[in-house]
Each structure stands twice: as structure tokens, then as C-alpha cells.
Design a protein around this motif. Structure first.
Motif, PDB file in Angstrom:
ATOM      1  N   GLY A  79       0.813  -1.217   0.000  1.00 37.69           N
ATOM      2  CA  GLY A  79       0.000   0.000   0.000  1.00 37.69           C
ATOM      3  C   GLY A  79       0.841   1.260   0.000  1.00 37.69           C
ATOM      4  N   ILE A  80       1.933   1.242   0.755  1.00 34.95           N
ATOM      5  CA  ILE A  80       2.815   2.409   0.810  1.00 34.95           C
ATOM      6  C   ILE A  80       3.473   2.659  -0.542  1.00 34.95           C
ATOM      7  N   ALA A  81       3.923   1.587  -1.198  1.00 37.72           N
ATOM      8  CA  ALA A  81       4.574   1.731  -2.507  1.00 37.72           C
ATOM      9  C   ALA A  81       3.609   2.303  -3.541  1.00 37.72           C
ATOM     10  N   VAL A  82       2.390   1.792  -3.575  1.00 39.03           N
ATOM     11  CA  VAL A  82       1.392   2.282  -4.527  1.00 39.03           C
ATOM     12  C   VAL A  82       1.055   3.744  -4.239  1.00 39.03           C
ATOM     13  N   SER A  83       0.962   4.100  -2.967  1.00 36.85           N
ATOM     14  CA  SER A  83       0.642   5.479  -2.609  1.00 36.85           C
ATOM     15  C   SER A  83       1.753   6.441  -3.028  1.00 36.85           C
ATOM     16  N   LEU A  84       3.000   5.995  -2.921  1.00 33.81           N
ATOM     17  CA  LEU A  84       4.115   6.842  -3.362  1.00 33.81           C
ATOM     18  C   LEU A  84       4.061   7.064  -4.868  1.00 33.81           C
ATOM     19  N   VAL A  85       3.754   6.001  -5.625  1.00 34.97           N
ATOM     20  CA  VAL A  85       3.602   6.152  -7.082  1.00 34.97           C
ATOM     21  C   VAL A  85       2.449   7.117  -7.387  1.00 34.97           C
ATOM     22  N   ALA A  86       1.359   6.980  -6.639  1.00 33.84           N
ATOM     23  CA  ALA A  86       0.194   7.851  -6.852  1.00 33.84           C
ATOM     24  C   ALA A  86       0.539   9.316  -6.604  1.00 33.84           C
ATOM     25  N   ILE A  87       1.346   9.577  -5.601  1.00 32.38           N
ATOM     26  CA  ILE A  87       1.744  10.955  -5.296  1.00 32.38           C
ATOM     27  C   ILE A  87       2.544  11.546  -6.452  1.00 32.38           C
ATOM     28  N   VAL A  88       3.488  10.772  -7.005  1.00 33.88           N
ATOM     29  CA  VAL A  88       4.301  11.262  -8.119  1.00 33.88           C
ATOM     30  C   VAL A  88       3.432  11.552  -9.337  1.00 33.88           C
ATOM     31  N   VAL A  89       2.538  10.605  -9.681  1.00 39.08           N
ATOM     32  CA  VAL A  89       1.652  10.788 -10.839  1.00 39.08           C
ATOM     33  C   VAL A  89       0.751  12.004 -10.639  1.00 39.08           C
ATOM     34  N   THR A  90       0.224  12.165  -9.430  1.00 40.47           N
ATOM     35  CA  THR A  90      -0.681  13.277  -9.144  1.00 40.47           C
ATOM     36  C   THR A  90       0.044  14.617  -9.209  1.00 40.47           C
ATOM     37  N   LEU A  91       1.280  14.660  -8.728  1.00 38.02           N
ATOM     38  CA  LEU A  91       2.062  15.894  -8.810  1.00 38.02           C
ATOM     39  C   LEU A  91       2.290  16.298 -10.260  1.00 38.02           C
ATOM     40  N   LEU A  92       2.608  15.329 -11.109  1.00 35.18           N
ATOM     41  CA  LEU A  92       2.819  15.625 -12.534  1.00 35.18           C
ATOM     42  C   LEU A  92       1.526  16.122 -13.181  1.00 35.18           C
ATOM     43  N   LEU A  93       0.418  15.470 -12.846  1.00 36.69           N
ATOM     44  CA  LEU A  93      -0.868  15.857 -13.436  1.00 36.69           C
ATOM     45  C   LEU A  93      -1.286  17.256 -12.996  1.00 36.69           C
ATOM     46  N   THR A  94      -1.191  17.556 -11.700  1.00 30.67           N
ATOM     47  CA  THR A  94      -1.622  18.876 -11.226  1.00 30.67           C
ATOM     48  C   THR A  94      -0.736  19.993 -11.769  1.00 30.67           C
ATOM     49  N   ALA A  95       0.535  19.694 -12.003  1.00 27.92           N
ATOM     50  CA  ALA A  95       1.416  20.694 -12.610  1.00 27.92           C
ATOM     51  C   ALA A  95       0.958  21.011 -14.026  1.00 27.92           C
ATOM     52  N   TYR A  96       0.568  19.979 -14.777  1.00 28.24           N
ATOM     53  CA  TYR A  96       0.075  20.191 -16.140  1.00 28.24           C
ATOM     54  C   TYR A  96      -1.266  20.922 -16.128  1.00 28.24           C
ATOM     55  N   GLN A  97      -2.136  20.551 -15.175  1.00 29.35           N
ATOM     56  CA  GLN A  97      -3.428  21.232 -15.063  1.00 29.35           C
ATOM     57  C   GLN A  97      -3.238  22.705 -14.732  1.00 29.35           C
ATOM     58  N   ARG A  98      -2.230  23.022 -13.898  1.00 31.82           N
ATOM     59  CA  ARG A  98      -1.973  24.420 -13.543  1.00 31.82           C
ATOM     60  C   ARG A  98      -1.666  25.247 -14.782  1.00 31.82           C
ATOM     61  N   ARG A  99      -0.935  24.679 -15.739  1.00 32.21           N
ATOM     62  CA  ARG A  99      -0.634  25.375 -16.983  1.00 32.21           C
ATOM     63  C   ARG A  99      -1.910  25.645 -17.779  1.00 32.21           C
ATOM     64  N   ALA A 100      -2.801  24.665 -17.831  1.00 30.38           N
ATOM     65  CA  ALA A 100      -4.059  24.845 -18.564  1.00 30.38           C
ATOM     66  C   ALA A 100      -4.929  25.906 -17.900  1.00 30.38           C
ATOM     67  N   ILE A 101      -4.952  25.927 -16.565  1.00 32.59           N
ATOM     68  CA  ILE A 101      -5.751  26.916 -15.839  1.00 32.59           C
ATOM     69  C   ILE A 101      -5.192  28.319 -16.063  1.00 32.59           C
ATOM     70  N   ALA A 102      -3.860  28.436 -16.050  1.00 31.92           N
ATOM     71  CA  ALA A 102      -3.232  29.741 -16.268  1.00 31.92           C
ATOM     72  C   ALA A 102      -3.564  30.283 -17.650  1.00 31.92           C
ATOM     73  N   ALA A 103      -3.708  29.382 -18.630  1.00 31.67           N
ATOM     74  CA  ALA A 103      -3.973  29.806 -20.005  1.00 31.67           C
ATOM     75  C   ALA A 103      -5.441  30.109 -20.254  1.00 31.67           C
ATOM     76  N   THR A 104      -6.361  29.412 -19.565  1.00 35.89           N
ATOM     77  CA  THR A 104      -7.784  29.520 -19.904  1.00 35.89           C
ATOM     78  C   THR A 104      -8.696  29.803 -18.717  1.00 35.89           C
ATOM     79  N   ASP A 105      -8.225  29.608 -17.480  1.00 32.33           N
ATOM     80  CA  ASP A 105      -9.046  29.778 -16.278  1.00 32.33           C
ATOM     81  C   ASP A 105     -10.287  28.886 -16.318  1.00 32.33           C
ATOM     82  N   SER A 106     -10.129  27.663 -16.837  1.00 30.70           N
ATOM     83  CA  SER A 106     -11.250  26.724 -16.937  1.00 30.70           C
ATOM     84  C   SER A 106     -11.713  26.293 -15.555  1.00 30.70           C
ATOM     85  N   ILE A 107     -13.000  26.496 -15.243  1.00 32.03           N
ATOM     86  CA  ILE A 107     -13.518  26.118 -13.930  1.00 32.03           C
ATOM     87  C   ILE A 107     -13.591  24.607 -13.785  1.00 32.03           C
ATOM     88  N   ALA A 108     -13.856  23.890 -14.896  1.00 29.86           N
ATOM     89  CA  ALA A 108     -13.910  22.431 -14.828  1.00 29.86           C
ATOM     90  C   ALA A 108     -12.545  21.856 -14.487  1.00 29.86           C
TER      91      ALA A 108
END
Length: 305
Positions: free
Chosen positions: A113-142
Motif C-alpha cells: 500500500g505504501i509503494a502504490v501510494s508513493l507512485v500515486a503521489i508522483v503521478v498526481t504531482l505531474l498531473l496537477t502541474a500540467y493542469q496548472r498550466r491549462a488553468i493559467a492559459a484559460t481559467d477553466s472552472i472544470a
């Protein structure tokens, strides 16, 4: 590659598929209620991400004969759907956690469980960083709502690690379900905040005061503009709208008034990208709604107060 709302939504779907598979295996192998909660959250993330993808694709469609203001509110509807899913997820987690507290069941194989959670944290950090770029460009509420959910997942996954470690290695019985309850409460708080933003768009709430003031200050720099009133602003998806009346000298020709409006619209649209500006011209001294201060108060005069 630019980070558009559609690409950010596709990335969210891919991340949810990956994390759902990993957490499904971990929940089965550990029996952890915190991991089960994390799995339920990821499965709901997948549904929410699919709804977000549909919402941003619909919102990106240009205006048509039946939707002259465009389809931007599809994003707010998608965000509200996500809020409902987050709330259901939180309720499920809380119920399962209470059951675990009653039975005293303990999680096993914490390492998986700990190993999977660590992988999930890395994947989520990468995803939220990419989402931040999209929000900065368009301010999409969704996308903003989707990112809020994934940001809460960072805490959720950290909580899973802490719960498994405390129960497995420190023999703190009950740590796992207690972390599950804390995660459920955090998800509900995030859902409340996301719902407020989505409802504000659906109800055509005015821009923040600072943004409205900035628009009036820029318009007031036009020397031929005598006053500005009945300012109305709203946001629909990533599209902003602003409309207002202006007073010009009664002797000004239609052609000159039209030229003034076009010049003012170009200036405002350059300063507020993605905003549709609509200006109505009134001759100086004309009052459309006598006694209605909300509509007739001069916004430029109010700047001086």
C-alpha cells in the motif's frame, strides 16, 4: 505543447485509469480501509475526469443559433457533477471507516500500500502541474475543480501511507480508519469550495471588485467618455463578458460614437483577453432608469470616492 483544457482533461483520465488499477491491487492485497477509500476516490476521479472531458469539449464549441453566448456553462455543470461524486466518495469512505473502528480489523502488507501510494503521489504531482498550466492559459472552472480534487488526493495518499505505517509498524490500532474519516472530511470541504465556484458561474455572479475596478479605470482613460454606468459582468467557462452604457456628447455623430466604441472595445479586449465587450451609447444627460442607483450610478465617479 500548449496545455489546453481538453488535453488536461485527457491527462486526468489517463492518470485516473493508471491509479485506479494500482490501488485496486493494493486494496485487495492489504485490506486497508484507507487504501479502499483511496481506490474509491480514484474510480470516482475517473468518472469525474470523463465528465470534465465532455464538459470542456462542449464548452469549447463556438456559439450557435441556439446558444448565442456559447457553451461555457457546460464547464460549471461538469464541476457540479464532480462535486456530487466527491460527496458520494466521502460518504462511502466515512461509512467504511466507522465499520472498521467497530470490528477492530487491521490492515496487512503495508509495504504494498505504501509503494502504490508513493507512485500515486508522483503521478498526481505531474498531473496537477500540467493542469496548472491549462488553468493559467484559460481559467477553466472544470479543470480548476478537477485539479482541486487531485490536490486533495495528495493529502489522501499521504494519509494512506501514514495510516498503514502507524498501524503496521507502531501498532496503533484504529489509525487506518481514523485517517479514512479525516480524508472524508477533507473531501467534503473541497467539494463545498468547488460547488461555490460552479454555482457562482451558473448564477452569473459579477467579477471580483478588483477586476471590475480595473476595467472601469482603463475605460476612464478615454477623454471623450463622460460617464460609464450599468456595468454588468459575468463568466461562462473560460469566457468573460462585460457590458455597460456610456454617455457621450449629444452632438456627437453616429459615426464618431461608433468609432469611439470600437476604439474602447479594442483597448479593453487587449487588456482582458477572452472577454466579450458590449457597449451601449447614451447621449449625455439621458437616464434609462430614473432612481435606480444600481444601474444609473456613474462607475467613473465612484472611482474618485
Amino acid at each position: 505543447m500548449s496545455a489546453t483544457p481538453t488535453r488536461a482533461a485527457i491527462a486526468s483520465v489517463c492518470a485516473a485509469l493508471l491509479l485506479g488499477g494500482l490501488k485496486g491491487w493494493a486494496a485487495w492485497s492489504t485490506g486497508s480501509v484507507a487504501m479502499l477509500a483511496s481506490l474509491a476516490d480514484s474510480l470516482l476521479d475517473l468518472v469525474a475526469s470523463l465528465v470534465t472531458l465532455a464538459g470542456v469539449r462542449i464548452a469549447a464549441q463556438p456559439p450557435d443559433a441556439e446558444h448565442r453566448f456559447g457553451h461555457g456553462k457546460a464547464e460549471a455543470l461538469a464541476a457540479l457533477f464532480q462535486v456530487a461524486l466527491i460527496s458520494v466518495s466521502a460518504g462511502f469512505i466515512a461509512v467504511r471507516a466507522v465499520e472498521r473502528l467497530r470490528t477492530g480489523e487491521v490492515a496487512a502488507q503495508a509495504e504494498s500500500g505504501i509503494a502504490v501510494s508513493l507512485v500515486a503521489i508522483v503521478v498526481t504531482l505531474l498531473l496537477t502541474a500540467y493542469q496548472r498550466r491549462a488553468i493559467a492559459a484559460t481559467d477553466s472552472i472544470a479543470i480548476r475543480t478537477d485539479r482541486l480534487h487531485y490536490q486533495s488526493d495528495l493529502l489522501l495518499n499521504a494519509g494512506v501511507i501514514a495510516a498503514l505505517a502507524a498501524e503496521q509498524y507502531l501498532s496503533l490500532t484504529g489509525a487506518d480508519p481514523l485517517f479514512g474519516i479525516a480524508i472524508a472530511l477533507w473531501l467534503l470541504w473541497g467539494a463545498w469550495r468547488a460547488a461555490a465556484d460552479a454555482i457562482a458561474q451558473l448564477m452569473d455572479r459579477e467579477w471580483p471588485d478588483e477586476k471590475r475596478r480595473a476595467l472601469v479605470e482603463l475605460a476612464a482613460r478615454e477623454p471623450e467618455l463622460q460617464s460609464l454606468h450599468d456595468l454588468r459582468t459575468r463568466t461562462s467557462g473560460s469566457q468573460d463578458f462585460a457590458q455597460f452604457h456610456i454617455h457621450v456628447p449629444g452632438t456627437m455623430s453616429v459615426a464618431d460614437a461608433h468609432a469611439l466604441v470600437e476604439k474602447l472595445e479594442r483597448r479593453l479586449e487587449a487588456a482582458f483577453p477572452g472577454t466579450e465587450i458590449l457597449i451601449h451609447v447614451d447621449p449625455a444627460g439621458h437616464v434609462d432608469h430614473p432612481g435606480d442607483e444600481l444601474r444609473e450610478a456613474d462607475e467613473i465617479e465612484q472611482l474618485k470616492e
